[in-house]
Enzyme design. Sequence first.
Site, PDB file in Angstrom:
ATOM      1  N   GLU A   1     -16.277   7.401   8.227  1.00  0.00           N
ATOM      2  CA  GLU A   1     -17.325   7.591   7.230  1.00  0.00           C
ATOM      3  C   GLU A   1     -18.064   8.907   7.447  1.00  0.00           C
ATOM      4  OE1 GLU A   1     -17.559   5.734   4.710  1.00  0.00           O
ATOM      5  OE2 GLU A   1     -16.351   4.009   5.314  1.00  0.00           O
TER       6      GLU A   1
ATOM      7  N   TYR B   1       2.513  -1.517  -9.070  1.00  0.00           N
ATOM      8  CA  TYR B   1       2.020  -1.963  -7.763  1.00  0.00           C
ATOM      9  C   TYR B   1       3.151  -2.537  -6.910  1.00  0.00           C
ATOM     10  CZ  TYR B   1      -1.226  -3.454  -4.202  1.00  0.00           C
ATOM     11  OH  TYR B   1      -1.874  -3.586  -3.005  1.00  0.00           O
TER      12      TYR B   1
ATOM     13  N   LYS C   1       4.068  -2.142   1.204  1.00  0.00           N
ATOM     14  CA  LYS C   1       3.734  -3.522   1.553  1.00  0.00           C
ATOM     15  C   LYS C   1       4.949  -4.255   2.112  1.00  0.00           C
ATOM     16  CE  LYS C   1      -0.524  -3.152   0.178  1.00  0.00           C
ATOM     17  NZ  LYS C   1      -1.605  -3.007   1.186  1.00  0.00           N
TER      18      LYS C   1
ATOM     19  N   TYR D   1     -11.898  -5.355   1.990  1.00  0.00           N
ATOM     20  CA  TYR D   1     -11.546  -6.538   2.760  1.00  0.00           C
ATOM     21  C   TYR D   1     -11.764  -6.341   4.257  1.00  0.00           C
ATOM     22  CZ  TYR D   1      -9.813  -9.404  -1.034  1.00  0.00           C
ATOM     23  OH  TYR D   1      -9.735 -10.201  -2.148  1.00  0.00           O
TER      24      TYR D   1
ATOM     25  N   ALA E   1      -8.613   6.423  12.446  1.00  0.00           N
ATOM     26  CA  ALA E   1      -7.910   5.291  13.052  1.00  0.00           C
ATOM     27  C   ALA E   1      -6.442   5.603  13.309  1.00  0.00           C
ATOM     28  CB  ALA E   1      -8.024   4.063  12.153  1.00  0.00           C
TER      29      ALA E   1
ATOM     30  N   TYR F   1      -1.727  -7.357  -0.380  1.00  0.00           N
ATOM     31  CA  TYR F   1      -1.926  -7.849  -1.742  1.00  0.00           C
ATOM     32  C   TYR F   1      -0.574  -7.873  -2.440  1.00  0.00           C
ATOM     33  CZ  TYR F   1      -3.813  -8.148  -6.528  1.00  0.00           C
ATOM     34  OH  TYR F   1      -4.099  -8.526  -7.824  1.00  0.00           O
TER      35      TYR F   1
ATOM     36  N   ALA G   1      -6.973   1.601   4.216  1.00  0.00           N
ATOM     37  CA  ALA G   1      -6.514   2.144   2.941  1.00  0.00           C
ATOM     38  C   ALA G   1      -6.915   3.609   2.909  1.00  0.00           C
ATOM     39  CB  ALA G   1      -7.142   1.387   1.774  1.00  0.00           C
TER      40      ALA G   1
END
Length: 402
Positions: free
Chosen positions: A80, A243, A252, A58, A117, A233, A145
């Site tokens: 990366e 979850y 969350k 996302y 980050a 989510y 994530a």
Amino acid sequence: MSERVITPRNRGFLFLDAHPAGCTRLVNDMWRSAAARPAEDLGEDAPVALVIGSSSGYGLAAAVAGLARAGIRGIGVSFEKAPTARRTGTAGWYRTAATAELAREAGREMYFLNGDAFSDDMKDQVADLIEKRFGRLDHLIYSVAAPRRTDPETGVTYASALKPIGGTARTKTLVFDEDGQPDVREVATEPADEDEIAQTVAVMGGTDWERWVSHLAGRRLLADGFSTAALSYIGSPLTADIYRQGTIGAAKAHLEQTARTLDARLRELCGGRAVTSVNGAAVTQSSTAIPGIALYTGLLRGVLADGMVSPVDQLAELWDQLTGRSPLVTDDEGRVRLDTWELTGDVQDAVGDRWRSAGNETIADLADLDWFRDSVRRLYGFSVPGVDYAAPVETDVAWPAL
């Protein structure tokens, strides 16, 4: 030059190499789906945005939709790995290069930084670049994530856990054997202890998001009316034990509480807003690691087919709301809901019926397995229509230069 033919090699849902041409084509397709706007329609004062976690899932959708749909300029941050003599770069490396090229062709001033980050060093780099190139920040999208996080103040490294809270969770899950045949099985996951819950919240909760906002506010870089959204989510009751009611759910919940705290602070500081954006189900590199999610997503696709809303289309809607093209609408908890297409009663009833009937003999009729397999492969640049996988491709692609 380091051209070679790249064939998919994988261990379950994890692929060892990525295909540069497939990653590029995928990003190009996302750009077209987001309904790119001509530069002349955007004016000279395009919004300045920071997308943290801009290379996959996302976060990638946020970067591409922001550039194509909202005409943002600004910065993307991700972590990366570069290509080497033995291995390709990560898929996110190639997706970032493709996103940067599309931004350049469209006349968008967009910079991409590669690093941790969570670190204060990266926050300083971003703040310096905003101050030098733009002078202000209008929007911040947070979509990180990661399995672990090192606290820059204490040096302590926290590791997240995918576990239920309060008791053992038993759920159906979907895997594929070495021959690619589906295997529906039940797995049991033991409950997390208090330390595992706390560590998961430390990694995946709102602490780092709040540090980013505080850091940029301390440098006086937040524009009047600044808005920030953390991507989240909720998901189906079918996956809730592992979850939303598990360790991830605790993280969350912390993220949503952080949004409420930041929202009150930003309203007073700069007339700003902070929200969480609850997105719908998608096949991502993070979601495939969660027990039950692969099965649920395949069944959901079996019910909805093309009625599933892609991440880039969802993020295009979020950008419309953040930039004022449409009203910013939140639920009673202050969350933007981009998942309503997934959680209607009719859809969940249909998926629930299939879930209860799912087994090795029935799964091919209940879930869209071909779509799911191809979606996993596309995360690494494979199974992308229009790409010649028999042709050699250049793997030594440079990171976008500042």
